[in-house]
Design an enzyme around this catalytic site. Sequence first.
Site, PDB file in Angstrom:
ATOM      1  CG  HIS A 185     -13.709  19.712  30.577  1.00 12.93           C
ATOM      2  ND1 HIS A 185     -14.911  20.371  30.450  1.00 12.93           N
ATOM      3  CD2 HIS A 185     -13.522  19.528  31.896  1.00 12.93           C
ATOM      4  CE1 HIS A 185     -15.419  20.582  31.658  1.00 12.93           C
ATOM      5  NE2 HIS A 185     -14.602  20.068  32.549  1.00 12.93           N
ATOM      6  CG  LEU A 186     -17.043  17.553  30.435  1.00 12.04           C
ATOM      7  CD1 LEU A 186     -18.196  18.478  30.777  1.00 12.04           C
ATOM      8  CD2 LEU A 186     -17.086  16.324  31.320  1.00 12.04           C
ATOM      9  CB  CYS A 198     -18.954  22.418  25.984  1.00 13.13           C
ATOM     10  SG  CYS A 198     -19.579  21.540  24.542  1.00 13.13           S
ATOM     11  CG  HIS A 199     -17.557  23.002  29.904  1.00 13.81           C
ATOM     12  ND1 HIS A 199     -17.795  21.829  29.238  1.00 13.81           N
ATOM     13  CD2 HIS A 199     -18.584  23.170  30.763  1.00 13.81           C
ATOM     14  CE1 HIS A 199     -18.913  21.287  29.702  1.00 13.81           C
ATOM     15  NE2 HIS A 199     -19.414  22.079  30.618  1.00 13.81           N
ATOM     16  N   GLY A 200     -15.244  26.353  27.293  1.00  8.91           N
ATOM     17  CA  GLY A 200     -14.253  27.393  27.066  1.00  8.91           C
ATOM     18  C   GLY A 200     -12.803  26.955  27.037  1.00  8.91           C
TER      19      GLY A 200
END
Length: 180
Positions: free
Chosen positions: A125-126, A144-146
Amino acid sequence: MATQSNLSQPEAPDTGRRDFLYIAAGAVGAVGVAGAVWPLINQMNPDASVLALSSIEFDVSSIDVGQSVTIKWRGMPVFVRHRTPEEITEAEDVPMSDLKDPEPDSARVKEGHAEWLVMIANCTHLGCIPVGESGEFGGWLCPCHGSQFDTSGRIRKGPAPTNLVVPEYEFLSDTLVKIG
């Protein structure tokens, strides 16, 4: 009768000599340009320290069943996991329809070495580094974003678009892995 004089007719110029001078001057100019440009191109090649990092060998004999280690390759973290038989069975039994980025477990491991999972440790993702043995699927959880990955590193839940990347690697022996 009128007589003709040779004084009114110019002699024909020697074009062969002039052509040779043009070609010779062009060749010298081309060699000069190549000599000036080569150092600029050559400086873009990777240096010895980068070439040395292009592949690494790692001894997996010290990793117990159920344990993961993180090693560094090309400046990136890489997960090496010695999976349990239960984790392998769980990963093989997942229906492809349940996966966001369908890929069988057998495509993510080397034949004859299904207990070893090698993946680049960056969330797709990132680029965060997921935490191992976490989340609903017992694999990796990106804090960070799950994003949640299963025991084969495949995305199961969250914003990550694809599975964790499996780098090029090979087993040189039963305990020695070459990555890159």
